[in-house]
Design an enzyme around this catalytic site. Structure first.
Site, short mmCIF file in Angstrom:
data_model
loop_
_atom_site.label_atom_id
_atom_site.label_comp_id
_atom_site.label_asym_id
_atom_site.label_seq_id
_atom_site.Cartn_x
_atom_site.Cartn_y
_atom_site.Cartn_z
N ASP A 167 -0.89 -2.12 2.44
CA ASP A 167 0.25 -1.24 2.16
C ASP A 167 -0.16 0.23 2.28
O ASP A 167 -1.20 0.63 1.75
CB ASP A 167 0.74 -1.43 0.71
N ASP A 178 4.84 -2.54 4.45
CA ASP A 178 5.11 -1.58 3.37
C ASP A 178 4.68 -0.16 3.75
O ASP A 178 3.72 0.39 3.20
CB ASP A 178 4.47 -2.03 2.04
N ASN A 222 7.76 -6.36 2.42
CA ASN A 222 9.00 -6.57 1.66
C ASN A 222 9.79 -5.27 1.48
O ASN A 222 10.98 -5.30 1.22
CB ASN A 222 8.72 -7.23 0.31
N HIS A 223 9.12 -4.11 1.65
CA HIS A 223 9.84 -2.84 1.53
C HIS A 223 10.54 -2.45 2.83
O HIS A 223 11.29 -1.48 2.86
CB HIS A 223 8.91 -1.72 1.07
N HIS A 227 2.13 -10.24 5.20
CA HIS A 227 2.25 -9.31 4.07
C HIS A 227 2.01 -9.94 2.69
O HIS A 227 1.18 -9.48 1.92
CB HIS A 227 3.60 -8.60 4.07
N HIS A 267 0.22 -6.33 -0.25
CA HIS A 267 1.29 -6.55 -1.21
C HIS A 267 0.93 -6.33 -2.68
O HIS A 267 1.80 -6.09 -3.50
CB HIS A 267 1.83 -7.98 -1.01
MN LIG Z 1 4.73 -5.38 -0.73
#
Ligand SMILES: [Mn+2]
Length: 325
Positions: A86, A113, A145-146, A196, A273
């Site tokens: 990230d 991310d 996930n972002h 991720h 993550h």
């Molecule tokens: Mn993440």
């Protein structure tokens, strides 16, 4: 049909020669309209960390959307690689990665991310996207996930767009997320899988990753969602609900990970993550056949905003090394 009728009336009025020159004019105009916009200068600006004007940002993102649509969901890589976790708006770390590890020598696999949380979110994501354009195949930007409007509307990115672009922010918010929804989910390199969050419940084969739908903004596909969100845990056997993250996210234990690796002839998994204090952690002791990796899973983090020493992992043939950035 309309063109045919127009053509007939042209031939009647001007003869065949006149009609031919009309067709030529028509086609040259169409070719001109379809010519792709030259975004060289925009890419340069993004590479230098300059904020793009609204029109420039739109051209940049439209071009990227067109290119990323064509990327497979599982990218296959050969040769020396660097895994980067990230970055979350940490433009300094991203620049440092590119200056220390040349894409001429390494394939740089970013694990997702890029936006939210950090100080330079637009600069960071644009810089990485510009490098992706410039060093195609050597810069791989996986989805995190972002990279979803459901998340980046609440953790900083939407607000940053509003501050920089004023009333134009909604158009860029949608366009950025359209680009993000075309990022690939995983990369495979010499027996390691980069992803991720990790494995999902119900994920048995790499073919399932290859078949994940593109442009799944939320994502609403259950496997895609868990790939981006799940965390490994030594204290669960199979899968269990992750109550601290909530929303259907899960922990995965050693057993399903071992089964997945075996089924797909993989040696291990590299994921991001989670912000471990040292910038990385190894989990699930086991034989991988890779020097420097006596665990089945490496978790890596490359953002300095959590008081963390950002780390990257260098992987060359059968040797893995985690280094400070
Ligand atoms: Mn993440």
């Amino acid at each position: 049909m309309r063109i045919v009728i127009q053509l007939k009336s042209f031939i009647q009025r001007t003869g065949l020669d006149g009609a031919m020159s009309w067709i030529k004019r028509l086609f040259s105009r169409e070719v001109e309209e379809e010519k792709p916009e030259d975004i060289t200068d925009i890419v340069k600006k993004a590479e230098q960390g300059q904020i793009l004007e609204y029109e420039e940002a739109m051209s940049f993102l439209n071009y990227l959307e067109g290119q990323l649509k064509l990327e497979p969901q599982l990218v296959r890589v050969k040769g020396k690689v660097v895994f980067i976790g990230d970055t979350h708006g940490d433009y300094i770390s991203s620049r440092e990665v590119l200056s220390r590890f040349s894409p001429d020598e390494y394939t740089l696999i970013f694990l997702g991310d890029y936006v939210d949380r950090g100080e330079n979110q637009i600069e960071n994501v644009n810089f990485l996207l510009a490098k992706y354009i410039k060093h195609r195949k050597k810069i791989i930007l996986l989805r995190g996930n972002h990279e979803s409007p459901v998340i980046n509307q609440s953790y900083g990115f939407m607000e940053v767009l509003y501050h920089v672009y004023g009333s134009y922010w909604p158009f860029l918010f949608i366009k950025y997320n359209e680009v993000f929804s075309n990022l690939p989910y995983a990369a495979k390199v010499n027996g390691l899988l980069a992803i991720h969050g990790g494995i999902a419940e119900g994920l048995k084969s790499l073919k399932q990753i290859e078949k994940l739908p593109k442009k799944d903004m939320i994502p609403s596909n259950k496997l895609a969602f868990e790939i981006l969100w799940n965390d490994p845990s030594a204290s669960v056997e199979g899968f269990s609900e992750n109550l601290s993250r909530g929303g259907g996210t899960k922990y995965y234990g050693r057993l399903p990970l071992e089964a997945f690796l075996k089924e797909n002839k993989l040696k291990g998994i590299v994921r991001a993550h989670e912000a471990y204090p040292d910038g990385y952690t190894f989990l699930f002791e086991g034989e991988t056949g890779i020097k420097g990796m006596d665990h089945l899973l490496l978790s890596i983090f490359t953002c300095r905003y959590y008081g963390i020493d950002p780390k990257v992992a260098i992987f060359d043939k059968d040797k893995l090394e985690v280094v400070s950035l």
